[in-house]
Design a protein around this motif. Sequence first.
Motif, PDB file in Angstrom:
ATOM      1  N   PHE A  55      -1.931   1.803  -5.980  1.00 19.23           N
ATOM      2  CA  PHE A  55      -1.390   1.522  -7.303  1.00 19.23           C
ATOM      3  C   PHE A  55      -2.139   2.297  -8.392  1.00 19.23           C
ATOM      4  O   PHE A  55      -1.555   2.652  -9.413  1.00 19.23           O
ATOM      5  N   ARG A  69       3.717  -4.013  -8.378  1.00 19.36           N
ATOM      6  CA  ARG A  69       2.703  -3.665  -9.379  1.00 19.36           C
ATOM      7  C   ARG A  69       2.401  -4.862 -10.283  1.00 19.36           C
ATOM      8  O   ARG A  69       1.249  -5.169 -10.563  1.00 19.36           O
ATOM      9  N   LEU A 118       0.054   3.808   5.105  1.00 23.10           N
ATOM     10  CA  LEU A 118       0.949   3.657   3.963  1.00 23.10           C
ATOM     11  C   LEU A 118       1.949   4.795   4.062  1.00 23.10           C
ATOM     12  O   LEU A 118       1.559   5.964   4.063  1.00 23.10           O
ATOM     13  N   VAL A 159       4.900  -2.207  -2.677  1.00 18.70           N
ATOM     14  CA  VAL A 159       4.440  -1.971  -1.308  1.00 18.70           C
ATOM     15  C   VAL A 159       4.992  -3.127  -0.495  1.00 18.70           C
ATOM     16  O   VAL A 159       4.829  -4.294  -0.871  1.00 18.70           O
ATOM     17  N   ILE A 189       3.596  -0.615   4.165  1.00 19.71           N
ATOM     18  CA  ILE A 189       2.265  -0.715   4.745  1.00 19.71           C
ATOM     19  C   ILE A 189       2.377  -1.285   6.152  1.00 19.71           C
ATOM     20  O   ILE A 189       3.230  -2.140   6.419  1.00 19.71           O
ATOM     21  N   CYS A 225      -3.447 -11.420   0.769  1.00 21.08           N
ATOM     22  CA  CYS A 225      -3.636 -10.208  -0.033  1.00 21.08           C
ATOM     23  C   CYS A 225      -2.664 -10.128  -1.211  1.00 21.08           C
ATOM     24  O   CYS A 225      -2.582  -9.102  -1.881  1.00 21.08           O
ATOM     25  N   THR A 284      -3.994  -0.962  -1.012  1.00 22.25           N
ATOM     26  CA  THR A 284      -3.009  -1.241  -2.064  1.00 22.25           C
ATOM     27  C   THR A 284      -3.602  -1.027  -3.450  1.00 22.25           C
ATOM     28  O   THR A 284      -2.935  -0.466  -4.323  1.00 22.25           O
ATOM     29  N   THR A 285      -4.847  -1.423  -3.656  1.00 24.09           N
ATOM     30  CA  THR A 285      -5.487  -1.203  -4.959  1.00 24.09           C
ATOM     31  C   THR A 285      -5.545   0.282  -5.273  1.00 24.09           C
ATOM     32  O   THR A 285      -5.179   0.714  -6.371  1.00 24.09           O
ATOM     33  N   PHE A 307       0.772 -10.618  -1.093  1.00 26.03           N
ATOM     34  CA  PHE A 307       2.165 -10.330  -0.749  1.00 26.03           C
ATOM     35  C   PHE A 307       2.968 -11.634  -0.756  1.00 26.03           C
ATOM     36  O   PHE A 307       2.454 -12.692  -0.394  1.00 26.03           O
ATOM     37  N   ARG A 353       0.588  -8.170  -8.439  1.00 26.95           N
ATOM     38  CA  ARG A 353      -0.733  -8.082  -7.817  1.00 26.95           C
ATOM     39  C   ARG A 353      -1.657  -9.153  -8.408  1.00 26.95           C
ATOM     40  O   ARG A 353      -1.569  -9.443  -9.603  1.00 26.95           O
ATOM     41  N   ILE A 385      -6.241  -3.876   3.668  1.00 25.50           N
ATOM     42  CA  ILE A 385      -5.001  -3.971   2.893  1.00 25.50           C
ATOM     43  C   ILE A 385      -5.307  -3.977   1.399  1.00 25.50           C
ATOM     44  O   ILE A 385      -4.668  -3.265   0.613  1.00 25.50           O
ATOM     45  N   LYS A 386      -6.286  -4.761   0.987  1.00 24.44           N
ATOM     46  CA  LYS A 386      -6.642  -4.831  -0.437  1.00 24.44           C
ATOM     47  C   LYS A 386      -7.127  -3.480  -0.955  1.00 24.44           C
ATOM     48  O   LYS A 386      -6.751  -3.052  -2.047  1.00 24.44           O
TER      49      LYS A 386
END
Length: 151
Positions: free
Chosen positions: A81, A140, A41, A90, A55, A108, A77-78, A110, A143, A73-74
């Motif tokens: 945030f 954000r 990231l 992201v 990412i 995921c 990103t979780t 996106f 998601r 990835i999950k």
Amino acid sequence: ATEAEAEAFVDKKANLLANRKGIAWAITAKDRAGCLGSIELTHLADADKAHIREIGFYVGIPFRGNGYASEAIKRVTTSAFKIHYDLQRVHAEVMPSNAGSIHTLENCGFSREGILKSWNMGEDDGFWVPVSLLVLALTRDSRPENLPGQG
């Protein structure tokens, strides 16, 4: 990879954190020894883009198709945030022909946003040629856990 290539790769990833440009992790599995790939990231260069991260990920060919990239990835990103209250977006830039990575990112949460035409230069048969990239993003508010009817 040769040992020298592997050392250069690790040094490059370590420099992300040392230079406050981002962070990289190894992708591993509970039931398997060793590194299966990597995920990072990173910050964008512009100061006015502090609310955006990019990412990038790679999973070794023998390990693809097992969900390792999706889980990484999950998790990344979780966490991002949660930790970075100012983080709003992201995004990923992917070769349009890379169906596997596109599918993984969409899995995921996106969304495809568009094509950056002639965005990078890549080598093709010994020549440097313009390369277009597909942009996918997770915001954000978009998601999966924030969408109506989710979880």
